[in-house]
Design a protein around this motif. Structure first.
Motif, mmCIF file in Angstrom:
data_model
loop_
_atom_site.group_PDB
_atom_site.id
_atom_site.type_symbol
_atom_site.label_atom_id
_atom_site.label_comp_id
_atom_site.label_asym_id
_atom_site.label_seq_id
_atom_site.Cartn_x
_atom_site.Cartn_y
_atom_site.Cartn_z
ATOM 1 N N UNK A 104 0.826 -1.095 0.019
ATOM 2 C CA UNK A 104 -0.010 -0.067 0.030
ATOM 3 C C UNK A 104 0.829 1.395 0.050
ATOM 4 N N UNK A 105 0.238 2.433 -0.563
ATOM 5 C CA UNK A 105 0.873 3.588 -0.310
ATOM 6 C C UNK A 105 -0.166 4.742 -0.357
ATOM 7 N N UNK A 106 -0.011 5.869 0.360
ATOM 8 C CA UNK A 106 -0.779 6.719 0.653
ATOM 9 C C UNK A 106 -0.348 8.275 0.322
ATOM 10 N N UNK A 107 -1.385 8.967 -0.054
ATOM 11 C CA UNK A 107 -1.050 10.661 -0.018
ATOM 12 C C UNK A 107 -0.556 11.114 1.205
ATOM 13 N N UNK A 108 0.212 12.021 1.273
ATOM 14 C CA UNK A 108 0.870 12.453 2.544
ATOM 15 C C UNK A 108 -0.337 13.074 3.585
ATOM 16 N N UNK A 109 -1.404 13.601 2.839
ATOM 17 C CA UNK A 109 -2.303 14.299 3.620
ATOM 18 C C UNK A 109 -3.264 13.275 4.463
ATOM 19 N N UNK A 110 -3.363 11.877 4.004
ATOM 20 C CA UNK A 110 -4.022 11.020 4.817
ATOM 21 C C UNK A 110 -3.182 9.815 5.235
ATOM 22 N N UNK A 111 -1.797 9.836 5.259
ATOM 23 C CA UNK A 111 -0.956 8.980 5.943
ATOM 24 C C UNK A 111 -1.207 8.998 7.569
ATOM 25 N N UNK A 112 -1.611 7.612 7.823
ATOM 26 C CA UNK A 112 -1.753 7.411 9.210
ATOM 27 C C UNK A 112 -3.228 7.654 9.821
ATOM 28 N N UNK A 113 -4.005 8.058 8.851
ATOM 29 C CA UNK A 113 -5.319 8.162 8.958
ATOM 30 C C UNK A 113 -6.197 7.345 8.283
ATOM 31 N N UNK A 114 -5.851 6.935 6.989
ATOM 32 C CA UNK A 114 -6.791 6.103 6.127
ATOM 33 C C UNK A 114 -5.906 4.978 5.904
ATOM 34 N N UNK A 115 -6.670 3.780 5.793
ATOM 35 C CA UNK A 115 -6.270 2.416 5.544
ATOM 36 C C UNK A 115 -6.864 1.937 4.355
ATOM 37 N N UNK A 116 -6.230 1.350 3.175
ATOM 38 C CA UNK A 116 -6.932 0.759 2.134
ATOM 39 C C UNK A 116 -6.616 -0.974 2.365
ATOM 40 N N UNK A 117 -7.554 -1.578 1.877
ATOM 41 C CA UNK A 117 -7.396 -2.983 2.171
ATOM 42 C C UNK A 117 -8.387 -3.777 0.925
ATOM 43 N N UNK A 118 -8.125 -4.997 0.942
ATOM 44 C CA UNK A 118 -8.750 -5.648 -0.087
ATOM 45 C C UNK A 118 -9.334 -7.082 0.359
ATOM 46 N N UNK A 119 -10.484 -7.419 -0.105
ATOM 47 C CA UNK A 119 -10.828 -8.916 0.184
ATOM 48 C C UNK A 119 -11.018 -9.662 -1.114
ATOM 49 N N UNK A 120 -9.948 -10.251 -1.528
ATOM 50 C CA UNK A 120 -9.937 -10.901 -3.011
ATOM 51 C C UNK A 120 -11.071 -11.967 -3.099
ATOM 52 N N UNK A 121 -11.529 -12.435 -1.894
ATOM 53 C CA UNK A 121 -12.796 -13.497 -2.041
ATOM 54 C C UNK A 121 -14.052 -12.851 -2.378
ATOM 55 N N UNK A 122 -14.119 -11.627 -2.181
ATOM 56 C CA UNK A 122 -15.221 -10.772 -2.120
ATOM 57 C C UNK A 122 -15.073 -9.905 -3.508
ATOM 58 N N UNK A 123 -13.798 -9.715 -4.083
ATOM 59 C CA UNK A 123 -13.673 -8.784 -5.030
ATOM 60 C C UNK A 123 -14.025 -7.311 -4.782
ATOM 61 N N UNK A 124 -13.651 -7.069 -3.288
ATOM 62 C CA UNK A 124 -14.128 -5.825 -2.836
ATOM 63 C C UNK A 124 -12.658 -5.026 -2.391
#
Length: 120
Positions: A57-77
């Motif tokens: 993962x990587x994030x914009x500086x403005x959201x680093x530490x506050x936002x988290x991106x994740x994925x569920x491959x089984x759900x394609x989400x």
């Protein structure tokens, strides 16, 4: 054809949290890399967070530490957990993904966007 559908946007007070979801539907086989973008009125669309097929993962500086991106491959989400929201996070949030469909074709897909409004 694969469609991406975002959900989870809404109105929240500063300091609050929201969780956005991006679900792939249609003739989806898998999602490779994916990202969340946002566009505020009168501004360009900017990348907020990105996740690779391997989960890096990587994030914009403005959201680093506050936002988290994740994925569920089984759900394609793909998800975007947003904490400690600030009024400047107000924007339409878009999901983008490189998808592979059942014909093994690979292409870029975008969702329709979901509004996030953070009140002060």
């Amino acid at each position: 054809q694969v469609q991406l559908v975002e959900s989870g946007g809404g109105l929240v007070q500063a300091g609050g949290s929201l969780r956005l979801s991006c679900a792939a539907s249609g003739s989806i086989l898998m999602i490779n890399a994916a990202g969340w973008y946002r566009q505020a009125p009168g501004k360009q669309r900017d990348l907020v967070a990105h996740i690779t097929s391997g989960g890096s993962t990587n994030y914009a500086d403005s959201v680093q530490g506050r936002f988290t991106i994740s994925r569920d491959n089984a759900k394609n989400t793909v998800y975007l957990q947003m904490n400690s929201l600030k009024p400047e996070d107000t924007a339409v949030y878009y999901c983008e993904a490189v998808v592979v469909d059942v014909t093994r074709a690979s292409y870029d897909a975008w969702g329709q966007g979901t509004q996030v409004t953070v009140s002060s």
